[in-house]
Write an enzyme that holds these catalytic residues in place. Structure first.
Site, PDB file in Angstrom:
ATOM      1  N   GLU A  40       0.842  -1.217   0.000  1.00 49.56           N
ATOM      2  CA  GLU A  40       0.000   0.000   0.000  1.00 49.56           C
ATOM      3  C   GLU A  40       0.875   1.264   0.000  1.00 49.56           C
ATOM      4  O   GLU A  40       1.856   1.335   0.744  1.00 49.56           O
ATOM      5  CB  GLU A  40      -0.881  -0.021   1.257  1.00 49.56           C
ATOM      6  CG  GLU A  40      -1.907   1.102   1.322  1.00 49.56           C
ATOM      7  CD  GLU A  40      -2.698   1.087   2.630  1.00 49.56           C
ATOM      8  OE1 GLU A  40      -2.219   0.469   3.612  1.00 49.56           O
ATOM      9  OE2 GLU A  40      -3.790   1.682   2.671  1.00 49.56           O
ATOM     10  N   LYS A 113     -10.218   2.551  -1.915  1.00 47.04           N
ATOM     11  CA  LYS A 113     -10.397   1.955  -0.584  1.00 47.04           C
ATOM     12  C   LYS A 113     -11.726   2.408   0.013  1.00 47.04           C
ATOM     13  O   LYS A 113     -11.984   3.605   0.154  1.00 47.04           O
ATOM     14  CB  LYS A 113      -9.235   2.375   0.302  1.00 47.04           C
ATOM     15  CG  LYS A 113      -9.128   1.668   1.644  1.00 47.04           C
ATOM     16  CD  LYS A 113      -7.790   2.059   2.314  1.00 47.04           C
ATOM     17  CE  LYS A 113      -7.561   1.331   3.628  1.00 47.04           C
ATOM     18  NZ  LYS A 113      -6.225   1.656   4.209  1.00 47.04           N
ATOM     19  N   CYS A 150      -5.549  -3.051   2.685  1.00 44.10           N
ATOM     20  CA  CYS A 150      -5.095  -3.031   4.083  1.00 44.10           C
ATOM     21  C   CYS A 150      -6.218  -3.261   5.109  1.00 44.10           C
ATOM     22  O   CYS A 150      -6.619  -4.388   5.330  1.00 44.10           O
ATOM     23  CB  CYS A 150      -4.360  -1.731   4.367  1.00 44.10           C
ATOM     24  SG  CYS A 150      -3.453  -1.761   5.949  1.00 44.10           S
TER      25      CYS A 150
END
Lengths: 291, 291
Positions: A40, A113, A150
């Site tokens: 990331e 995200k 993540c």
């Protein structure tokens, strides 16, 4: 299919970080990688350790020098490339975005995200507005990739929705580690929890899971915390959650892993969880809580 | 809170199996257990290995001799008791049902298995109609218990819905094992997958998980398969998926485990997955598949 992963310790020099990623991608491609996956926000230190408006200067447009750089790396090496950038979508509007480049350098798709964390040393809600593209796998020449990012390791819904939309693999570019004041026992529990919940997604969905994390210590410029020691430990799990590869906890790792995507169908026949879902009884999943 | 689990090898003699469960419950209660959890369909051999209408004679009404037996055990020992029965709801209509008895012997609640498997040696769709009570935790004097059953280990939705309705713990009475013709490697992968996906539920929901499995070999009367060797391996995981206890794979086990229910709130503060859910984007979870 041969998958390459790049677990890297970053410096403050984005150009240097990028050059190293490009070189490692070339090495992986030369060994036969068809897909290369990065951690990331791999161009920079993990700037979210502090809330500072100037850090927003790190954000990049699509397209921009940075995105063209990775497009060129994909085209040059002929791999499908999973990257992760700090996206500047509009003045003052930013996302934590994964870009996937096709092997010809074209943009196969992007994932913004959806679940944004906010904890001491991970002030992501300050920087990133939540994604608005939903949980859509990205179609590529090597399959439909369920790219999540993540913190979404904790969202079973995210993985399931990717699977229901035909994802053949779940992929998590990641930046996670330990804070120095946690006890060693607590640090170990968190690392194991991070691994376990994602292996659980593999089992529940009958899909391989690839998590690629950064590694090494990065200080907290604000001095609020002791900084983060990113725990590396990138891994690849097969569709039964079985380990195909585990990277070291404390050093960089560039590795090629052979993943048999065809195995998923056999595993799902043995344990056909998708067959038996009680969709008539799942409406509550769209509630915040059910009091 | 002290939790007792009973991992047992069953015989064809239901009275004998029940007497042993009662005795073990007394022993656990004497040592301080507040909650005692049994394996799936603990009164009998796992009759679902074959499809035979006469096996439906094993089903019991609520109330019946069997249910009163367990009510009495709960009252006598003063524990909350999780049991699992073959429920005869109406002539020809059966469920795989978990009954939870309060420590005074009253019926705290029941859960009818919602996800029904059907595989060689696990012909449950033949016997059990899917549950119609939804995913509702059962309120007891020791907390709200999210009781699910066996195959539902693969349903992340089931665990999540229990958590969203306030369950303080997930509990899986189970009967699962290996078929003799699988390779040892495949047997090991399946056992590990079963453990891992449930530990994953603990992490994703920030809750303890207790899985209680039967143990030992039971032949397949139909001769279609080589029978099942139930793999025991009952376990208790804390809210980070950390092991608090693992039972042996090949022998009976009656054990007391100390579980700190208060720890869940701390863990959920560290990793607040419930805070960040994207309920605006989860509607697809009620679809069979999204083409």
């Amino acid at each position: 299919m041969l998958i390459g992963i790049i677990q890297q310790q970053n410096t403050a020099d984005a150009d240097y970080n990028r050059r190293r990623i490009a070189q490692k991608t070339r090495e992986l491609a030369a060994k036969g990688a068809k897909l290369v996956i990065n951690q990331e926000l791999h161009d920079t230190p993990y700037f979210c350790q502090t809330e500072a408006v100037d850090k927003c200067d790190l954000a990049v447009d699509i397209p921009s020098y940075t995105t063209e750089f990775y497009s060129q790396v994909a085209r040059e090496t002929g791999v499908v490339l999973v990257t992760s950038i700090f996206e500047r979508r509009a003045p003052g509007l930013y996302h934590n975005t994964a870009l996937v480049y096709e092997s010809d350098g074209s943009l196969a798709g992007k994932y913004r995200k959806m679940h944004i964390p906010d904890d001491p040393a991970y002030y992501e809600k300050f920087y990133f507005t939540p994604g608005d593209l939903g949980f859509e796998p990205i179609s590529t020449s090597v399959g439909k990739l369920g790219v999540l990012v993540c913190w979404e390791h904790g969202s079973q819904a995210a993985g399931r929705l990717m699977a229901l939309r035909g994802a053949e693999m779940l992929i998590y570019p990641t930046a996670i580690g330990t804070e120095s004041t946690d006890t060693p026992e607590e640090q170990a529990r968190q690392l194991e929890a991070w691994v376990t919940v994602q292996r659980g997604h593999a089992v529940a969905n009958g899909l391989p899971v690839v998590a690629v994390n950064r590694v090494g210590y990065e200080p907290d410029e604000s001095g609020v915390t002791g900084g983060i020691t990113f725990w590396g430990s990138s891994f690849v799990a097969g569709p039964q959650g079985e380990f195909l590869f585990r990277a070291p906890v404390d050093s960089e790792c560039t590795e090629l892993i052979d993943v048999d995507l065809k195995r998923s169908e056999q595993v799902r026949r043995w344990w056909p969880f998708l067959r038996d879902r009680r969709i008539d009884a799942y409406a509550g999943l769209t509630k915040r809580f059910i009091d």
